[in-house]
Scaffold this motif. Structure first.
Motif, PDB file in Angstrom:
ATOM      1  N   ASP A  84       0.827  -1.206   0.000  1.00  0.00           N
ATOM      2  CA  ASP A  84       0.000   0.000   0.000  1.00  0.00           C
ATOM      3  C   ASP A  84       0.862   1.257   0.000  1.00  0.00           C
ATOM      4  O   ASP A  84       0.564   2.233  -0.714  1.00  0.00           O
ATOM      5  CB  ASP A  84      -0.917   0.018   1.231  1.00  0.00           C
ATOM      6  N   ILE A  85       1.928   1.235   0.791  1.00  0.00           N
ATOM      7  CA  ILE A  85       2.834   2.397   0.861  1.00  0.00           C
ATOM      8  C   ILE A  85       3.572   2.567  -0.467  1.00  0.00           C
ATOM      9  O   ILE A  85       3.684   3.683  -1.002  1.00  0.00           O
ATOM     10  CB  ILE A  85       3.843   2.228   2.011  1.00  0.00           C
ATOM     11  N   ASN A  87       2.661   1.714  -3.376  1.00  0.00           N
ATOM     12  CA  ASN A  87       1.765   2.087  -4.476  1.00  0.00           C
ATOM     13  C   ASN A  87       1.458   3.582  -4.503  1.00  0.00           C
ATOM     14  O   ASN A  87       0.915   4.088  -5.493  1.00  0.00           O
ATOM     15  CB  ASN A  87       0.461   1.297  -4.379  1.00  0.00           C
ATOM     16  N   LEU A  88       1.805   4.293  -3.441  1.00  0.00           N
ATOM     17  CA  LEU A  88       1.643   5.744  -3.421  1.00  0.00           C
ATOM     18  C   LEU A  88       2.808   6.386  -4.172  1.00  0.00           C
ATOM     19  O   LEU A  88       3.858   5.769  -4.360  1.00  0.00           O
ATOM     20  CB  LEU A  88       1.595   6.249  -1.978  1.00  0.00           C
ATOM     21  N   PRO A  89       2.653   7.642  -4.617  1.00  0.00           N
ATOM     22  CA  PRO A  89       3.760   8.307  -5.317  1.00  0.00           C
ATOM     23  C   PRO A  89       5.028   8.301  -4.471  1.00  0.00           C
ATOM     24  O   PRO A  89       4.991   8.610  -3.270  1.00  0.00           O
ATOM     25  CB  PRO A  89       3.237   9.734  -5.524  1.00  0.00           C
ATOM     26  N   LYS A  90       6.146   7.937  -5.095  1.00  0.00           N
ATOM     27  CA  LYS A  90       7.416   7.895  -4.388  1.00  0.00           C
ATOM     28  C   LYS A  90       8.126   9.237  -4.487  1.00  0.00           C
ATOM     29  O   LYS A  90       8.164   9.868  -5.551  1.00  0.00           O
ATOM     30  CB  LYS A  90       8.311   6.792  -4.960  1.00  0.00           C
ATOM     31  N   ALA A 131       6.998   7.317   0.645  1.00  0.00           N
ATOM     32  CA  ALA A 131       5.749   8.045   0.405  1.00  0.00           C
ATOM     33  C   ALA A 131       5.650   9.217   1.361  1.00  0.00           C
ATOM     34  O   ALA A 131       6.040   9.123   2.527  1.00  0.00           O
ATOM     35  CB  ALA A 131       4.554   7.112   0.605  1.00  0.00           C
ATOM     36  N   ASP A 135       0.299  12.040   1.803  1.00  0.00           N
ATOM     37  CA  ASP A 135      -0.406  11.131   0.891  1.00  0.00           C
ATOM     38  C   ASP A 135      -0.948   9.922   1.636  1.00  0.00           C
ATOM     39  O   ASP A 135      -2.034   9.421   1.325  1.00  0.00           O
ATOM     40  CB  ASP A 135       0.530  10.679  -0.231  1.00  0.00           C
ATOM     41  N   VAL A 136      -0.191   9.436   2.611  1.00  0.00           N
ATOM     42  CA  VAL A 136      -0.655   8.303   3.413  1.00  0.00           C
ATOM     43  C   VAL A 136      -1.898   8.682   4.205  1.00  0.00           C
ATOM     44  O   VAL A 136      -2.863   7.915   4.298  1.00  0.00           O
ATOM     45  CB  VAL A 136       0.461   7.815   4.350  1.00  0.00           C
ATOM     46  N   LYS A 138      -4.108  10.773   3.472  1.00  0.00           N
ATOM     47  CA  LYS A 138      -5.291  10.897   2.612  1.00  0.00           C
ATOM     48  C   LYS A 138      -6.088   9.598   2.583  1.00  0.00           C
ATOM     49  O   LYS A 138      -7.294   9.615   2.323  1.00  0.00           O
ATOM     50  CB  LYS A 138      -4.867  11.287   1.195  1.00  0.00           C
ATOM     51  N   LEU A 139      -5.423   8.474   2.873  1.00  0.00           N
ATOM     52  CA  LEU A 139      -6.108   7.184   2.883  1.00  0.00           C
ATOM     53  C   LEU A 139      -7.159   7.105   3.990  1.00  0.00           C
ATOM     54  O   LEU A 139      -8.065   6.272   3.923  1.00  0.00           O
ATOM     55  CB  LEU A 139      -5.096   6.045   3.055  1.00  0.00           C
TER      56      LEU A 139
END
Length: 398
Positions: A84-85, A87-90, A131, A135-136, A138-139
């Protein structure tokens, strides 16, 4: 606790370390590189990056089962996996981490302090990949630059799998304000890479927090959970440690609640090409080292004196090769140190003094006496090194 963590944690299962490190404590392991090794490159090699620990190094054996819980004062608590981490923008962020106790040994020479006896190398600069925390978050429904949640959450607490005697055997904890955690420009990361490689166990494998511009005690390693809370973390290292008290406070009259937890680091610099007392037969000598400031402030000047502070000259500064360093410009790494170098003539004896000025016009204090504190943190006083020309001294003094 995240699944896949082996316990009980044992010192017999520590990872290998570079034998050139200066060991300040064996159990838990705390070590720093030699001064000359520290400035051998702008990006600090992983094996030379200082090691700061409070207990045995955790071991994660099954990455597929590893989970980080996001909970607290939010509507939708969840668990996230490493996939999951990833898959977020790096994002890659070049940032210097510095222990608040860096240069503690100098402070302890004036009056006794408590803590690991660090020289001037309890810091390092790395390229952290991962990440962004914003962004995390936002989940779980938190948008950018959120100041508070509908349930009253104003801080983000990071909880480790690391068990510490200071926490009565419980996990290491620290927090940052929610507005910082959800601000993309703050570059707070959940990092899984260091210098382009998977994190090593010493540095938080498989996942750690990186809070740029802030004392490294807030960049929690071996992340187990993220908790949205109303007030700052009440963990030991937030509530009863890493706070800046005046010289008048001692262990008999300290009141922890009268000070806020330390976050940004003041402007700091140190000479790394020489030891505290250096003998030489050279006619010219290289003076080199680092300068860094917290909060994303750049280094405006590095000032050097070879006569104990009577006269000064400015040393050149650099970061990445081939790119001109300009404080607070996009071409510069705002969260990272600068390195400096200059060559001087060597008289019979010289007292080299160093101070830096950041882009906010903050300058290092002249004396450690004015900033002495019982925990020996934030020693940012002028750095001194004495050099003696061996050819001019009696043999009995060499």
């Amino acid at each position: 606790m995240a699944a896949g963590i082996i316990g009980p944690l044992e010192y017999s299962r520590e990872p290998p370390r570079n034998p050139s490190l200066r060991i300040n404590a064996k159990e838990p392991f705390n070590a720093e590189p030699k001064r000359s090794d520290l400035i051998s490159s702008y990006i600090t090699p992983v094996d030379l990056f200082y090691k700061r620990n409070h207990g045995p190094i955790p071991i994660v054996t099954d990455l597929d089962k590893y989970r980080v819980t996001i909970e607290g004062l939010i509507q939708n608590p969840i668990q996230v996996s490493m996939d999951d981490i990833r898959n977020l923008p790096k994002h890659n962020v070049t940032a210097t981490l510095q222990c608040a106790g860096n240069r503690r040994t100098e402070m302890s020479k004036r009056r006794k302090v408590r803590g690991v006896g660090w020289d001037a190398c309890a810091l390092g600069t790395a390229i952290w990949g991962g990440a962004k925390l914003c962004d995390v978050l936002k989940l779980v429904g938190l948008s950018n630059n959120t100041l508070t949640t509908t349930s009253g959450g104003r801080h983000v607490e990071f909880i480790s799998v690391d068990m510490c005697k200071e926490e009565n055997g419980g996990p290491y904890k620290a927090s940052v304000p929610l507005k910082q955690a959800t601000n993309p420009a703050a570059d707070v990361l959940l990092a899984y890479e260091m210098n382009g490689e998977v994190l090593k166990r010493d540095h938080g494998y498989p996942l750690r927090v990186i809070v740029p511009g802030v004392i490294a005690a807030r960049s929690v390693k071996w992340l187990a959970s993220i908790k949205i809370i109303e007030e700052e973390s009440q963990g030991f290292f937030m509530a009863k440690d890493y706070k800046m008290f005046p010289p008048t406070v001692d262990w008999d009259n300290i009141v922890w609640d009268t000070r806020k937890p330390q976050m940004d680091f003041p402007v700091q610099s140190a000479i790394c090409s020489l030891e505290d007392v250096t003998f030489t037969r050279q006619r010219k000598m290289t003076i080199a080292g680092y300068a860094v400031s917290g909060g994303g402030r750049g280094i405006e000047r590095v000032d050097i004196s070879v006569d104990g502070g009577k006269t000064w000259f400015e040393a050149s500064r650099h970061q990445k090769p081939g790119i001109k360093y300009i404080p607070d410009e996009v071409t510069s790494d705002k969260w990272a140190w600068v390195l400096f170098k200059t060559v001087v003539d060597v008289p019979d004896r010289m007292e080299i003094v160093l101070k830096a000025v950041d882009s906010g016009a903050n300058v290092q204090p002249e004396s450690v006496d004015s900033i002495w504190n019982l925990r020996g943190i934030l020693n940012t006083s002028w750095h001194h090194v004495h050099v003696f020309n061996a050819s001019q001294l009696p043999r009995s003094h060499i």
